[in-house]
Scaffold this motif. Structure first.
Motif, PDB file in Angstrom:
ATOM      1  N   SER A 120       0.759  -1.230  -0.161  1.00  0.00           N
ATOM      2  CA  SER A 120      -0.050   0.124  -0.182  1.00  0.00           C
ATOM      3  C   SER A 120       0.758   1.215  -0.018  1.00  0.00           C
ATOM      4  O   SER A 120       0.376   2.315  -0.240  1.00  0.00           O
ATOM      5  CB  SER A 120      -0.900   0.124   1.186  1.00  0.00           C
ATOM      6  N   ARG A 121       2.229   1.231   0.243  1.00  0.00           N
ATOM      7  CA  ARG A 121       3.201   2.225   0.378  1.00  0.00           C
ATOM      8  C   ARG A 121       2.962   3.372  -0.531  1.00  0.00           C
ATOM      9  O   ARG A 121       3.324   4.404  -0.777  1.00  0.00           O
ATOM     10  CB  ARG A 121       4.365   1.792   0.848  1.00  0.00           C
ATOM     11  N   GLY A 122       2.811   2.609  -1.962  1.00  0.00           N
ATOM     12  CA  GLY A 122       2.925   3.535  -3.009  1.00  0.00           C
ATOM     13  C   GLY A 122       1.814   4.412  -3.369  1.00  0.00           C
ATOM     14  O   GLY A 122       1.599   4.996  -4.410  1.00  0.00           O
ATOM     15  N   SER A 123       0.708   4.131  -2.718  1.00  0.00           N
ATOM     16  CA  SER A 123      -0.818   4.720  -2.727  1.00  0.00           C
ATOM     17  C   SER A 123      -1.042   5.840  -1.925  1.00  0.00           C
ATOM     18  O   SER A 123      -0.593   5.706  -0.704  1.00  0.00           O
ATOM     19  CB  SER A 123      -1.600   3.684  -2.900  1.00  0.00           C
ATOM     20  N   ASP A 124      -1.844   6.889  -2.408  1.00  0.00           N
ATOM     21  CA  ASP A 124      -2.355   7.714  -1.345  1.00  0.00           C
ATOM     22  C   ASP A 124      -3.419   7.253  -0.567  1.00  0.00           C
ATOM     23  O   ASP A 124      -4.219   7.784   0.289  1.00  0.00           O
ATOM     24  CB  ASP A 124      -2.772   9.015  -2.336  1.00  0.00           C
ATOM     25  N   ILE A 133       5.799  -0.574  -9.193  1.00  0.00           N
ATOM     26  CA  ILE A 133       7.034  -0.547 -10.093  1.00  0.00           C
ATOM     27  C   ILE A 133       7.082  -1.506 -11.112  1.00  0.00           C
ATOM     28  O   ILE A 133       7.596  -1.064 -12.187  1.00  0.00           O
ATOM     29  CB  ILE A 133       8.126  -0.109  -9.228  1.00  0.00           C
ATOM     30  N   SER A 134       6.967  -2.563 -11.031  1.00  0.00           N
ATOM     31  CA  SER A 134       6.848  -3.504 -12.161  1.00  0.00           C
ATOM     32  C   SER A 134       5.336  -3.421 -12.973  1.00  0.00           C
ATOM     33  O   SER A 134       4.585  -4.222 -12.872  1.00  0.00           O
ATOM     34  CB  SER A 134       6.804  -4.942 -11.486  1.00  0.00           C
ATOM     35  N   LEU A 135       5.436  -2.082 -13.495  1.00  0.00           N
ATOM     36  CA  LEU A 135       4.210  -1.763 -13.995  1.00  0.00           C
ATOM     37  C   LEU A 135       3.665  -2.753 -15.178  1.00  0.00           C
ATOM     38  O   LEU A 135       4.400  -3.270 -15.914  1.00  0.00           O
ATOM     39  CB  LEU A 135       4.395  -0.012 -14.756  1.00  0.00           C
ATOM     40  N   LYS A 136       2.295  -2.859 -14.983  1.00  0.00           N
ATOM     41  CA  LYS A 136       1.582  -3.594 -16.093  1.00  0.00           C
ATOM     42  C   LYS A 136       1.481  -2.948 -17.347  1.00  0.00           C
ATOM     43  O   LYS A 136       1.599  -1.797 -17.282  1.00  0.00           O
ATOM     44  CB  LYS A 136       0.084  -3.895 -15.750  1.00  0.00           C
ATOM     45  N   PRO A 137       1.470  -3.733 -18.552  1.00  0.00           N
ATOM     46  CA  PRO A 137       1.273  -2.941 -19.853  1.00  0.00           C
ATOM     47  C   PRO A 137      -0.124  -2.249 -19.737  1.00  0.00           C
ATOM     48  O   PRO A 137      -1.240  -2.526 -19.138  1.00  0.00           O
ATOM     49  CB  PRO A 137       1.062  -4.205 -20.574  1.00  0.00           C
ATOM     50  N   SER A 138      -0.323  -1.053 -20.463  1.00  0.00           N
ATOM     51  CA  SER A 138      -1.478  -0.453 -20.423  1.00  0.00           C
ATOM     52  C   SER A 138      -2.798  -1.112 -20.919  1.00  0.00           C
ATOM     53  O   SER A 138      -3.919  -0.948 -20.508  1.00  0.00           O
ATOM     54  CB  SER A 138      -1.435   1.006 -20.909  1.00  0.00           C
ATOM     55  N   ALA A 139      -2.698  -1.862 -21.833  1.00  0.00           N
ATOM     56  CA  ALA A 139      -3.879  -2.293 -22.698  1.00  0.00           C
ATOM     57  C   ALA A 139      -4.527  -3.218 -21.692  1.00  0.00           C
ATOM     58  O   ALA A 139      -4.018  -4.416 -20.913  1.00  0.00           O
ATOM     59  CB  ALA A 139      -3.266  -3.220 -23.888  1.00  0.00           C
ATOM     60  N   ASN A 193      -2.387  -0.785  -5.217  1.00  0.00           N
ATOM     61  CA  ASN A 193      -0.914  -1.053  -5.578  1.00  0.00           C
ATOM     62  C   ASN A 193      -0.662  -0.188  -6.819  1.00  0.00           C
ATOM     63  O   ASN A 193      -1.093  -0.214  -7.828  1.00  0.00           O
ATOM     64  CB  ASN A 193      -0.861  -2.713  -6.262  1.00  0.00           C
ATOM     65  N   MET A 194       0.246   0.778  -6.394  1.00  0.00           N
ATOM     66  CA  MET A 194       0.443   1.921  -7.465  1.00  0.00           C
ATOM     67  C   MET A 194       2.118   2.111  -7.365  1.00  0.00           C
ATOM     68  O   MET A 194       2.736   2.064  -6.424  1.00  0.00           O
ATOM     69  CB  MET A 194      -0.128   3.254  -6.691  1.00  0.00           C
ATOM     70  N   PRO A 195       2.580   2.621  -8.602  1.00  0.00           N
ATOM     71  CA  PRO A 195       3.938   2.996  -8.569  1.00  0.00           C
ATOM     72  C   PRO A 195       4.040   4.387  -8.082  1.00  0.00           C
ATOM     73  O   PRO A 195       3.270   5.352  -8.334  1.00  0.00           O
ATOM     74  CB  PRO A 195       4.444   2.869 -10.193  1.00  0.00           C
ATOM     75  N   SER A 196       5.017   4.999  -7.234  1.00  0.00           N
ATOM     76  CA  SER A 196       5.184   6.351  -6.983  1.00  0.00           C
ATOM     77  C   SER A 196       6.658   6.508  -6.373  1.00  0.00           C
ATOM     78  O   SER A 196       7.216   5.323  -5.956  1.00  0.00           O
ATOM     79  CB  SER A 196       4.027   6.694  -5.909  1.00  0.00           C
ATOM     80  N   GLY A 197       6.828   7.680  -6.035  1.00  0.00           N
ATOM     81  CA  GLY A 197       7.979   7.712  -5.028  1.00  0.00           C
ATOM     82  C   GLY A 197       8.183   6.820  -3.625  1.00  0.00           C
ATOM     83  O   GLY A 197       9.374   6.731  -3.292  1.00  0.00           O
ATOM     84  N   SER A 198       7.059   6.655  -3.269  1.00  0.00           N
ATOM     85  CA  SER A 198       7.021   5.942  -1.995  1.00  0.00           C
ATOM     86  C   SER A 198       6.976   4.529  -2.043  1.00  0.00           C
ATOM     87  O   SER A 198       6.807   3.690  -1.063  1.00  0.00           O
ATOM     88  CB  SER A 198       6.079   6.765  -0.985  1.00  0.00           C
ATOM     89  N   ALA A 199       6.680   4.021  -3.531  1.00  0.00           N
ATOM     90  CA  ALA A 199       6.487   2.443  -3.709  1.00  0.00           C
ATOM     91  C   ALA A 199       7.632   1.606  -3.464  1.00  0.00           C
ATOM     92  O   ALA A 199       8.676   2.216  -3.470  1.00  0.00           O
ATOM     93  CB  ALA A 199       5.855   2.693  -5.184  1.00  0.00           C
ATOM     94  N   ILE A 200       7.143   0.428  -2.949  1.00  0.00           N
ATOM     95  CA  ILE A 200       8.197  -0.559  -2.847  1.00  0.00           C
ATOM     96  C   ILE A 200       8.881  -1.006  -4.335  1.00  0.00           C
ATOM     97  O   ILE A 200       8.089  -0.667  -5.300  1.00  0.00           O
ATOM     98  CB  ILE A 200       7.848  -1.795  -2.207  1.00  0.00           C
ATOM     99  N   LYS A 201      10.103  -1.300  -4.230  1.00  0.00           N
ATOM    100  CA  LYS A 201      10.941  -1.381  -5.336  1.00  0.00           C
ATOM    101  C   LYS A 201      11.398  -3.023  -5.552  1.00  0.00           C
ATOM    102  O   LYS A 201      11.437  -3.731  -4.282  1.00  0.00           O
ATOM    103  CB  LYS A 201      12.117  -0.697  -5.552  1.00  0.00           C
ATOM    104  N   PRO A 202      11.689  -3.656  -6.741  1.00  0.00           N
ATOM    105  CA  PRO A 202      12.137  -4.980  -6.820  1.00  0.00           C
ATOM    106  C   PRO A 202      13.179  -4.912  -6.157  1.00  0.00           C
ATOM    107  O   PRO A 202      14.327  -3.990  -6.012  1.00  0.00           O
ATOM    108  CB  PRO A 202      12.350  -5.049  -8.410  1.00  0.00           C
ATOM    109  N   GLY A 203      13.528  -6.018  -5.231  1.00  0.00           N
ATOM    110  CA  GLY A 203      14.755  -6.193  -4.531  1.00  0.00           C
ATOM    111  C   GLY A 203      14.575  -5.842  -3.099  1.00  0.00           C
ATOM    112  O   GLY A 203      15.254  -6.153  -2.216  1.00  0.00           O
ATOM    113  N   ASP A 204      13.525  -4.780  -2.593  1.00  0.00           N
ATOM    114  CA  ASP A 204      13.106  -4.534  -1.331  1.00  0.00           C
ATOM    115  C   ASP A 204      12.782  -5.577  -0.560  1.00  0.00           C
ATOM    116  O   ASP A 204      12.008  -6.805  -0.782  1.00  0.00           O
ATOM    117  CB  ASP A 204      11.961  -3.392  -1.294  1.00  0.00           C
ATOM    118  N   ILE A 205      13.236  -5.726   0.683  1.00  0.00           N
ATOM    119  CA  ILE A 205      12.917  -6.870   1.568  1.00  0.00           C
ATOM    120  C   ILE A 205      11.792  -6.171   2.776  1.00  0.00           C
ATOM    121  O   ILE A 205      12.087  -5.223   3.197  1.00  0.00           O
ATOM    122  CB  ILE A 205      14.083  -7.261   2.250  1.00  0.00           C
ATOM    123  N   LEU A 206      10.577  -6.964   2.900  1.00  0.00           N
ATOM    124  CA  LEU A 206       9.578  -6.706   4.005  1.00  0.00           C
ATOM    125  C   LEU A 206       9.762  -7.636   5.045  1.00  0.00           C
ATOM    126  O   LEU A 206       9.806  -8.728   4.830  1.00  0.00           O
ATOM    127  CB  LEU A 206       8.313  -6.503   3.186  1.00  0.00           C
TER     128      LEU A 206
END
Ligand code: BES
Ligand code: ZN
Ligand code: ZN
Length: 506
Positions: A245-249, A283-289, A329-342
């Motif tokens: 949820s971190r990448g979302s408002d 951040i592992s964004l889906k294709p737009s179609a 699940n959103m991409p943003s400056g606060s979103a989790i990134k590939p490689g992050d550990i939770l």
């Protein structure tokens, strides 16, 4: 929702715009059909001779009675062979008839149930069950989602069936038919609720919207509802759900519903639903179609909420807990990134190698939370993997679990309700492939491992506990499920399946 009622009446003496006549397979008109055929100058016999109608499952024949009987139109619908006329077959036939009647612009219809007397001979309770199936199939089929249309389409104004009357042959059927109608109305209501929740776009159906819906629903049905927000989740260490949820408002929500129908002491069945209100992939964004369809990624949540509504409104004798893990699940400056550990609530650490495999992350903490209830069993429902569409298409959900008896019962419930499930295996090799090099688990397997649907389940198993647990992947069936009583889009898959399962496993 349509109004459903019953009436003791003879089909030939009954005035209606459209009389629906369920028919078993026939080679020539017999019984009631013969009687009607006589009045219609052989129109039914002719249709049978011309192979336009034979009573096969799903076949229809619409005839204008031209005043020969009191009903203005007759709509014959096939239910197949008498022996094979199960409640689900009848539900489907009723749905097919209802859709055709609505397309034909009828506003109210009646369905004659006298044919069921022959089908159900000697089987007590089946007549009213089939009566319920007619009501259910009709109501389910006539679902419409037009909340966002600001005005009617002038060229194609909507025509809606508002009323269904079930014609029963005698007073002895009255009380049980009344009960069957009341039950069907509750089922229709719950499935429509699930379909509404899924159909709402992501900017309406946010985690907060789901939580508000749950609170209102709980109040109406006298069940308890608790919603954990971000702060409470932080206290519990739900780093996995919070990570998504971190990448979302939109703030996340963990919705917990408790229905006690079997006394306080009995361990509950816990249903856990994936409630990703929109899945961009992060951040592992889906294709737009086709990304718009990812508003349906909270279908597991919708089914969980609707199932709790249904078991409570039917007052079933079981304890059921519903847990919804809701996040966007959103991409943003606060979103989790590939490689992050939770760090999850269970204490296990997770290496996020793909932020689009977020369903298992939100479910991990919800499954751990479920352990608080010392459950008798846990079922999770999730639109978890696109891979399930490759395996089973839109025809069945995949089930994977740790208890063969539980899976068999779910399969039986699926066959009975038409909401079919199909088992996939979960082997040690799959579990091994969830191990990360630097954390306890990774959220996707290495390239080449394949088995996407199973790998999702293998990850969840690490959080599911030791009690019987089954994961249901509904990514292929929550949307575009191919049944006469569903349509395009949201299906509400799982509500009728779980009701049947919970009622039988008491
Ligand atoms: N919500 C999707 C799964 C999905 C796909 C649902 C199609 C409905 C229709 C899920 O979060 C997802 O993106 N899964 C990935 C997993 C992969 C990254 C391991 C998938 O299926 O591609
Ligand atoms: Zn995803
Ligand atoms: Zn998803």
């Amino acid at each position: 929702m349509i109004k459903i009622s019953q009436k003791i009446d003879h089909p030939l003496e009954h005035s209606t715009e459209c009389l629906i006549l369920p028919c078993v397979e026939v080679k020539k008109p017999e019984g009631l059909l013969k009687e009607i055929d006589g009045k219609l100058e052989g129109a039914i016999g002719e249709a049978i001779d011309l192979k336009r109608f034979a009573g096969k499952s799903g076949q229809t024949l619409l005839l204008n009675s031209k005043g020969a009987v009191k009903a203005s139109n007759l709509l014959l619908v096939g239910v197949g062979k008498s022996k094979e006329a199960t409640p689900e077959k009848i539900c489907q036939a009723a749905a097919t008839a209802a859709k055709l009647a609505e397309q034909s612009k009828f506003k109210s219809v009646s369905a004659d149930l006298s044919v069921f007397e022959a089908i159900t001979k000697g089987k007590s309770g089946l007549f009213s069950e089939l009566a319920g199936s007619v009501a259910e199939g009709t109501g389910l089929a006539l679902y419409h989602f037009d909340n966002y249309k600001s005005k009617e389409d002038k060229d194609d104004p909507p025509s809606r069936i508002e009323k269904l009357t079930l014609l029963i042959p005698s007073k002895s059927r009255q009380a049980s038919t009344e009960k069957a109608i009341a039950r069907a109305e509750k089922i229709i209501n719950a499935v429509h609720t699930a379909r509404d929740l899924v159909s709402h776009p992501g900017n309406t159906a946010t985690p907060t919207y789901l939580a508000d819906h749950a609170k209102k629903m709980a109040r109406k049905n006298k069940i308890t509802c608790k919603v954990l927000g971000k702060k409470e989740m932080e206290k519990l260490g739900m780093g996995s759900l919070l990570g998504v949820s971190r990448g979302s408002d939109e703030p996340p929500a963990l919705i917990v519903l408790e229905y006690n129908g079997a006394g306080k002491k009995k361990a509950p069945s816990v249903i856990v639903g994936k409630g990703v209100t929109f899945d961009t992939g992060g951040i592992s964004l889906k294709p737009s179609a086709g990304m718009d369809e990812m508003k349906m990624d909270m279908s597991g949540a919708a089914t969980t909420l609707a199932t709790l509504q249904l078991v409570a409104s039917l007052k079933i004798k079981a304890n059921v807990v519903g847990i919804v893990a809701a996040a966007e699940n959103m991409p943003s400056g606060s979103a989790i990134k590939p490689g992050d550990i939770l760090k999850s609530m269970s204490g296990k650490t997770i290496e996020v190698l793909n932020t689009d495999a977020e369903g298992r992350l939100v479910l991990a903490d919800a499954l751990t939370y479920a352990q608080r209830y010392k459950p008798k069993e846990v079922i999770d429902l999730a639109t978890l993997t696109g891979a399930v569409l490759h395996a089973l298409g839109h025809h069945a959900a995949a089930v994977i679990g740790n208890n063969p008896a539980m899976i068999q019962k779910l399969k039986d419930a699926g066959d009975a309700t038409g909401e079919r499930v199909w088992e996939l295996p979960l082997w040690e090799e799959h579990e091994k492939a969830t191990k990360s090099d630097i954390a306890d688990l990774k959220n996707i397997a290495s390239p080449g491992v394949g088995a996407g649907t199973i790998m999702g389940a293998a990850f969840l198993k690490a959080f599911a506990g030791e009690q019987p647990w089954t994961h249901i992947d509904i990514a292929g069936t929550a949307w575009g499920f191919d049944r006469p009583y569903t349509g395009k889009g949201a299906s509400g898959f799982g509500v009728r399946l779980l009701l049947s399962y919970l009622e039988k496993s008491r």
